[in-house]
Design a protein around this motif. Structure first.
Motif, PDB file in Angstrom:
ATOM      1  N   ILE A 150       0.978  -1.120  -0.331  1.00  0.00           N
ATOM      2  CA  ILE A 150       0.189   0.026   0.115  1.00  0.00           C
ATOM      3  C   ILE A 150       1.011   1.243   0.012  1.00  0.00           C
ATOM      4  O   ILE A 150       1.915   1.254   0.555  1.00  0.00           O
ATOM      5  N   ASN A 151       0.368   2.120  -0.886  1.00  0.00           N
ATOM      6  CA  ASN A 151       1.254   3.345  -0.852  1.00  0.00           C
ATOM      7  C   ASN A 151       0.841   4.487   0.104  1.00  0.00           C
ATOM      8  O   ASN A 151      -0.476   4.665   0.155  1.00  0.00           O
ATOM      9  N   SER A 152       1.668   5.108   0.838  1.00  0.00           N
ATOM     10  CA  SER A 152       1.191   6.241   1.579  1.00  0.00           C
ATOM     11  C   SER A 152       1.954   7.386   1.066  1.00  0.00           C
ATOM     12  O   SER A 152       3.254   7.487   1.345  1.00  0.00           O
ATOM     13  N   PRO A 153       1.219   8.319   0.597  1.00  0.00           N
ATOM     14  CA  PRO A 153       2.096   9.646   0.243  1.00  0.00           C
ATOM     15  C   PRO A 153       2.171  10.315   1.478  1.00  0.00           C
ATOM     16  O   PRO A 153       3.164  11.313   1.160  1.00  0.00           O
ATOM     17  N   GLY A 154       1.893  10.092   2.656  1.00  0.00           N
ATOM     18  CA  GLY A 154       2.699  10.796   3.663  1.00  0.00           C
ATOM     19  C   GLY A 154       1.546  11.149   4.866  1.00  0.00           C
ATOM     20  O   GLY A 154       0.586  10.189   4.968  1.00  0.00           O
ATOM     21  N   MET A 155       1.561  12.255   5.647  1.00  0.00           N
ATOM     22  CA  MET A 155       0.779  12.373   6.511  1.00  0.00           C
ATOM     23  C   MET A 155       0.097  13.795   6.360  1.00  0.00           C
ATOM     24  O   MET A 155       0.704  14.504   5.600  1.00  0.00           O
ATOM     25  N   ILE A 156      -1.167  13.880   6.984  1.00  0.00           N
ATOM     26  CA  ILE A 156      -1.832  15.034   6.812  1.00  0.00           C
ATOM     27  C   ILE A 156      -2.177  15.260   8.217  1.00  0.00           C
ATOM     28  O   ILE A 156      -2.916  14.806   8.954  1.00  0.00           O
ATOM     29  N   GLY A 157      -1.514  16.410   8.727  1.00  0.00           N
ATOM     30  CA  GLY A 157      -1.586  16.803  10.247  1.00  0.00           C
ATOM     31  C   GLY A 157      -0.700  15.316  10.815  1.00  0.00           C
ATOM     32  O   GLY A 157       0.053  15.075  10.651  1.00  0.00           O
ATOM     33  N   ASP A 158      -1.712  14.993  11.661  1.00  0.00           N
ATOM     34  CA  ASP A 158      -1.157  13.615  12.421  1.00  0.00           C
ATOM     35  C   ASP A 158      -1.979  12.413  11.835  1.00  0.00           C
ATOM     36  O   ASP A 158      -1.819  11.365  12.615  1.00  0.00           O
ATOM     37  N   GLY A 159      -2.785  12.468  10.853  1.00  0.00           N
ATOM     38  CA  GLY A 159      -3.191  11.632  10.258  1.00  0.00           C
ATOM     39  C   GLY A 159      -2.405  10.851   9.085  1.00  0.00           C
ATOM     40  O   GLY A 159      -1.756  11.728   8.319  1.00  0.00           O
ATOM     41  N   LEU A 160      -2.615   9.506   8.774  1.00  0.00           N
ATOM     42  CA  LEU A 160      -1.935   8.960   7.901  1.00  0.00           C
ATOM     43  C   LEU A 160      -2.603   8.784   6.645  1.00  0.00           C
ATOM     44  O   LEU A 160      -3.785   8.535   6.736  1.00  0.00           O
ATOM     45  N   LEU A 161      -2.065   9.211   5.305  1.00  0.00           N
ATOM     46  CA  LEU A 161      -2.687   9.198   4.331  1.00  0.00           C
ATOM     47  C   LEU A 161      -2.243   7.853   3.478  1.00  0.00           C
ATOM     48  O   LEU A 161      -1.325   7.498   3.491  1.00  0.00           O
ATOM     49  N   ILE A 162      -3.319   7.287   2.749  1.00  0.00           N
ATOM     50  CA  ILE A 162      -3.053   6.063   1.987  1.00  0.00           C
ATOM     51  C   ILE A 162      -3.688   5.798   0.961  1.00  0.00           C
ATOM     52  O   ILE A 162      -4.938   6.460   0.733  1.00  0.00           O
ATOM     53  N   ASP A 163      -3.098   5.253  -0.187  1.00  0.00           N
ATOM     54  CA  ASP A 163      -3.786   4.903  -1.335  1.00  0.00           C
ATOM     55  C   ASP A 163      -4.599   3.586  -1.186  1.00  0.00           C
ATOM     56  O   ASP A 163      -3.890   2.566  -1.132  1.00  0.00           O
ATOM     57  N   ASP A 164      -5.717   3.420  -0.945  1.00  0.00           N
ATOM     58  CA  ASP A 164      -6.381   2.354  -0.421  1.00  0.00           C
ATOM     59  C   ASP A 164      -7.077   1.254  -1.113  1.00  0.00           C
ATOM     60  O   ASP A 164      -7.673   0.241  -0.568  1.00  0.00           O
ATOM     61  N   SER A 165      -7.082   1.451  -2.374  1.00  0.00           N
ATOM     62  CA  SER A 165      -7.402   0.706  -3.184  1.00  0.00           C
ATOM     63  C   SER A 165      -7.192  -1.065  -3.092  1.00  0.00           C
ATOM     64  O   SER A 165      -8.139  -1.814  -2.961  1.00  0.00           O
ATOM     65  N   PRO A 166      -5.934  -1.485  -2.661  1.00  0.00           N
ATOM     66  CA  PRO A 166      -5.847  -2.713  -2.397  1.00  0.00           C
ATOM     67  C   PRO A 166      -6.356  -3.200  -0.924  1.00  0.00           C
ATOM     68  O   PRO A 166      -6.195  -4.498  -0.880  1.00  0.00           O
ATOM     69  N   PHE A 167      -6.533  -2.237  -0.223  1.00  0.00           N
ATOM     70  CA  PHE A 167      -6.863  -2.723   1.239  1.00  0.00           C
ATOM     71  C   PHE A 167      -7.900  -3.731   1.489  1.00  0.00           C
ATOM     72  O   PHE A 167      -7.729  -4.725   2.040  1.00  0.00           O
ATOM     73  N   LEU A 168      -9.009  -3.204   1.012  1.00  0.00           N
ATOM     74  CA  LEU A 168     -10.213  -4.462   1.277  1.00  0.00           C
ATOM     75  C   LEU A 168      -9.927  -5.570   0.612  1.00  0.00           C
ATOM     76  O   LEU A 168     -10.228  -6.687   1.124  1.00  0.00           O
ATOM     77  N   PRO A 169      -9.587  -5.663  -0.680  1.00  0.00           N
ATOM     78  CA  PRO A 169      -9.471  -6.855  -1.371  1.00  0.00           C
ATOM     79  C   PRO A 169      -8.303  -8.023  -0.787  1.00  0.00           C
ATOM     80  O   PRO A 169      -8.768  -9.159  -0.665  1.00  0.00           O
ATOM     81  N   ILE A 170      -7.318  -7.183  -0.167  1.00  0.00           N
ATOM     82  CA  ILE A 170      -6.466  -8.174   0.594  1.00  0.00           C
ATOM     83  C   ILE A 170      -7.016  -8.679   1.749  1.00  0.00           C
ATOM     84  O   ILE A 170      -6.925  -9.808   2.118  1.00  0.00           O
ATOM     85  N   CYS A 171      -7.896  -7.709   2.578  1.00  0.00           N
ATOM     86  CA  CYS A 171      -8.453  -8.146   3.830  1.00  0.00           C
ATOM     87  C   CYS A 171      -9.164  -9.403   3.293  1.00  0.00           C
ATOM     88  O   CYS A 171      -9.551 -10.284   4.025  1.00  0.00           O
ATOM     89  N   TYR A 172     -10.247  -9.039   2.292  1.00  0.00           N
ATOM     90  CA  TYR A 172     -11.346 -10.198   1.781  1.00  0.00           C
ATOM     91  C   TYR A 172     -10.568 -11.455   1.616  1.00  0.00           C
ATOM     92  O   TYR A 172     -11.113 -12.477   1.737  1.00  0.00           O
ATOM     93  N   GLY A 173      -9.284 -11.325   0.669  1.00  0.00           N
ATOM     94  CA  GLY A 173      -8.675 -12.588   0.469  1.00  0.00           C
ATOM     95  C   GLY A 173      -8.256 -13.237   1.724  1.00  0.00           C
ATOM     96  O   GLY A 173      -8.275 -14.538   1.699  1.00  0.00           O
ATOM     97  N   ALA A 174      -7.797 -12.514   2.814  1.00  0.00           N
ATOM     98  CA  ALA A 174      -7.463 -13.358   3.893  1.00  0.00           C
ATOM     99  C   ALA A 174      -8.694 -13.867   4.775  1.00  0.00           C
ATOM    100  O   ALA A 174      -8.541 -15.210   5.369  1.00  0.00           O
ATOM    101  N   LEU A 175      -9.750 -13.392   4.707  1.00  0.00           N
ATOM    102  CA  LEU A 175     -10.725 -13.605   5.411  1.00  0.00           C
ATOM    103  C   LEU A 175     -11.725 -14.922   4.620  1.00  0.00           C
ATOM    104  O   LEU A 175     -12.573 -15.555   5.117  1.00  0.00           O
ATOM    105  N   ALA A 176     -11.036 -15.102   3.399  1.00  0.00           N
ATOM    106  CA  ALA A 176     -11.554 -16.276   2.657  1.00  0.00           C
ATOM    107  C   ALA A 176     -11.202 -17.758   3.293  1.00  0.00           C
ATOM    108  O   ALA A 176     -10.725 -18.457   2.303  1.00  0.00           O
TER     109      ALA A 176
END
Lengths: 122, 590
Positions: free
Chosen positions: B223-249
């Motif tokens: 997962i790519n993280s372009p950095g922080m915004i304030g103290d929040g983490l920015l992420i390019d989240d497209s793969p996140f739920l697909p990977i989690c669903y792959g693990a939960l299968a």
């Protein structure tokens, strides 16, 4: 804790899963009888809430042990001390009276096994 | 901690505690926000939040709405993923066998809970328990094996962000947290979303519990993280739920597993680790992929690793469930449990078929937040932890309550309810797209079968919104079924304490009145005592009885009120002198 006619002291050991699993696999010790391990984890908990989530809890497991002599107890507790020494974390194993869940003692790296074992037979 | 809103997998219901919400500053506004979130009325919710002047109340109202989206997402994941279905099955294996357990226990004359303790011969002999029947032993083994599987799936790893837990449970939490955060940004805007993320009692717990997967996937280069915004983490989240669903299968019907030295198709934590390793050489592609493309990549990788795509794995699980529901669920099993399981399975099939055609509706947080989420409608149960005297409102059915057989006709305070549900939710709740159909049987499960199953699976040692559900199940086994119930002392009550700062966080108030001395207590002082901890000190109850109020009034009030109590520092000393004795828990108040 209850001592039976044959002077078998029955206690439950509660500790980290990896340690209890290893206790169950110990080679036979004269005067020690081991029960099947059981999880201390709940299966039916509600899913965690995002308002006030639970902290991580260490995964604990139980094993009930019959100890016929203090000497056998010392041997077992020394082996458990040795197992604890080989784990990365500073863990310990509680010795619990299964009839009321009261903690009778703790086995940790610095435990005096003789004192703990003889205490169980007093 | 104290659950205010939670998803209960045993009945697939969403519960919220109206009495705890009533203790909060601005409770009316907060309650309205919850209602709007439950109905998927996003636009009205935004207007409502904007109309609140007190900034603490508006943030808390938003937090409650967000928590509702979190719990609703659990409903979807318990429906759609193999892991969720596995967690459901554990309850149904008990529900379906309810008549057999009762009949065997009556034959034995006693029943030990949790049943798994029957597997310990030394322990049973030591307690002088009667030998269980073969079928009780078989159910005990089933419960033990499931616990073992869940235990084996939990890996706690040290990281520079603190300990992280990798497991099916923590993946469910990561998914739900991702959805709540994403939807909060879309509905309330990024600034409000940051305030909501900070509206937590202790940030470190949230970080460990919910954000571990981001950190791990960023660290693994997936997962790519372009950095922080304030103290929040920015992420390019497209793969996140697909990977989690792959693990939960996960493959958890006892099928053959696909394993190598570094991969395993078995439980979610092993699948997650396998996918992280397997996807590494496609990191560049998955970074820039859309959600649909990321889902394709995860499916292809799964095929390579486990010989099945994620879709094939989910279909195989549903087919095994179909086989069980249509062929193996005989008429010997409890009818209401059979009806509920069929209802669950039919919804699962419908949701899965839609998911195959439109995975973005579940895996793309934007589509899910803007559209799908509004149609997610688990049955909702309102809890009243202090016990609400009388009957629920006319359009509600009582799920859990008490009516004293002798006193209810004479005294108003001898009848109350702890949980109730709106009648006819199928008709009255709008836009029910992802929703069960058989409300009556699900409510029967919530009121009767689930508490019984919890008791025989875990004794009293469970985290539940309402303690009385367990105590009532115990009472029913003893009085209705005439079974001598033995609770294994090692599983006699739930552990855990409530820090006083959590109470101040929860209520948004800086002062509280001591429930015993009525003196005003100022933050951070005071002691919060949970309902089980109160009942662990019978001396406290005895002292209440000697306080000058009539015995019956005290007994009814004590038995009714399962909310936390708040004590001053002065009373803390007195309270802590009462000796802990769990032997009277089930009988207090009688």
């Amino acid at each position: 804790m209850h001592e039976e006619a044959k002077m078998v002291v029955v206690v439950t050991l509660r500790g980290p899963k990896e340690v209890i699993d290893k206790i169950a696999e110990l080679p036979e010790i004269a005067g020690i009888e081991l029960d099947e391990t059981q999880s201390d984890h709940s299966l039916s908990d509600a899913v965690d809430s995002s308002i006030g989530p639970q902290e991580f809890e260490q995964i604990l497991q139980l094993i009930t042990v019959g100890i016929t002599t203090a000497t056998a107890g010392v041997t077992l507790f020394e082996k458990i001390r040795s197992l604890l020494g080989s784990t990365e974390k500073n863990s310990n194993v509680a010795v619990v009276d299964p009839t009321n869940n009261k903690t009778l003692g703790n086995i940790a790296a610095d435990t005096n096994s003789e004192r703990l074992a003889s205490g169980l037979f007093k | 901690m104290i659950p205010i809103i939670q998803f209960d997998p045993s009945s697939l219901t969403l519960w919220y505690d109206t009495h705890l919400i009533a203790r909060m500053r601005g409770s009316a506004e907060i309650g309205k926000a919850l209602d709007l979130a439950l109905r998927g009325a996003d636009a009205e919710l935004v207007d409502h939040i904007k109309s609140i002047d007190d900034s603490w109340v508006s943030t808390r109202a938003s937090t409650i709405a967000v928590a509702c989206w979190h719990e609703k997402r659990h409903f979807v994941d318990f429906l759609l993923t193999n892991y969720g279905a596995f967690r459901m099955r554990q309850f149904f294996s008990v529900y379906l066998n309810f008549p057999a357990v009762i009949s065997d226990a009556q034959q034995m004359g006693e029943l030990l809970v949790p049943l798994q303790s029957y597997r310990e011969k030394l322990f049973c002999k030591h307690l002088g328990l009667k030998s269980p029947t073969d079928s009780i032993l078989a159910i005990a083994k089933n419960i033990r094996d499931r616990k073992k599987m869940l235990g084996d799936d939990m890996h706690v790893e040290a990281s520079r962000f603190g300990d992280i837990e990798i497991s099916g449970e923590s993946l469910l939490e990561a998914v739900a947290h991702h959805i709540q955060t994403a939807k909060a940004e879309r509905v309330f805007g990024i600034e409000a979303s940051h305030l909501i993320q900070k509206d937590v009692p202790e940030n470190s717990i949230v970080s460990q519990r919910y954000t571990w997967a981001y950190r791990l996937l960023i660290h693994s280069g997936l997962i790519n993280s372009p950095g922080m915004i304030g103290d929040g983490l920015l992420i390019d989240d497209s793969p996140f739920l697909p990977i989690c669903y792959g693990a939960l299968a996960c493959r958890v019907w006892g099928q053959q597993q696909t394993r190598t030295e570094s991969t395993s198709s078995f439980n979610p934590s092993e699948r997650f680790a396998s996918l992280v390793i397997g996807l590494r050489d496609q990191a560049a592609d998955i970074h820039k992929a859309s959600v649909i493309d990321a889902w394709e990549i995860v499916n292809r990788t799964a095929k390579k690793l486990f010989d099945r795509t994620i879709i094939e794995e989910m279909r195989a699980d549903i087919e095994l469930e179909e086989d069980f529901v249509t062929k193996k669920m005989s008429e010997d099993f409890l009818k209401s449990a059979r009806t509920a399981y069929r209802d669950y399975h039919e919804l699962r099939v419908r949701t899965f078929e839609r998911f195959v055609e439109h995975p973005e509706e579940v895996l793309d947080q934007r589509v899910y937040s803007d559209s799908t989420e509004k149609g997610v409608a688990p049955y909702v149960i309102v809890a009243a932890s202090s016990g609400e005297v009388g009957d629920p409102p006319p359009d509600y059915s009582r799920i859990l309550g008490y009516s004293d057989p002798e006193l209810a006709a004479k005294r108003e305070d001898a009848r109350w309810w702890w949980a109730a549900s709106l009648k006819d939710q199928n008709q009255r709740v709008p836009n029910r797209k992802i929703a069960l159909q058989s409300q009556e049987v699900w409510m029967e499960i919530a009121s009767d079968l689930a508490p019984f199953a919890k008791l025989i699976m875990d004794g009293r040692n469970i985290r539940t919104m309402l303690g009385p559900e367990i105590v009532a199940a115990e009472a029913r086994l003893r009085t209705t079924f005439k079974i001598n119930l033995v609770v294994d002392p090692r599983h006699a009550y739930p552990k855990g304490t409530i820090p006083s700062d959590f109470w101040y966080y929860l209520t948004g108030k800086d002062t509280h009145r001591c429930d015993m001395t009525y003196e005003t207590v100022t933050k951070p002082e005071g002691l919060v005592v949970g309902p089980w901890a109160l009942r662990l000190r019978p001396g406290f109850y005895d002292a209440l009885r000697g306080s000058g109020y009539p015995d019956t009034t005290v007994a009814l009030a004590f038995w009714r009120d399962w909310s936390p109590w708040f004590f001053s520092e002065e009373f803390r000393e007195q309270f802590e002198r009462f000796v802990v004795d769990d032997t009277r828990i089930a009988n207090l108040g009688n």
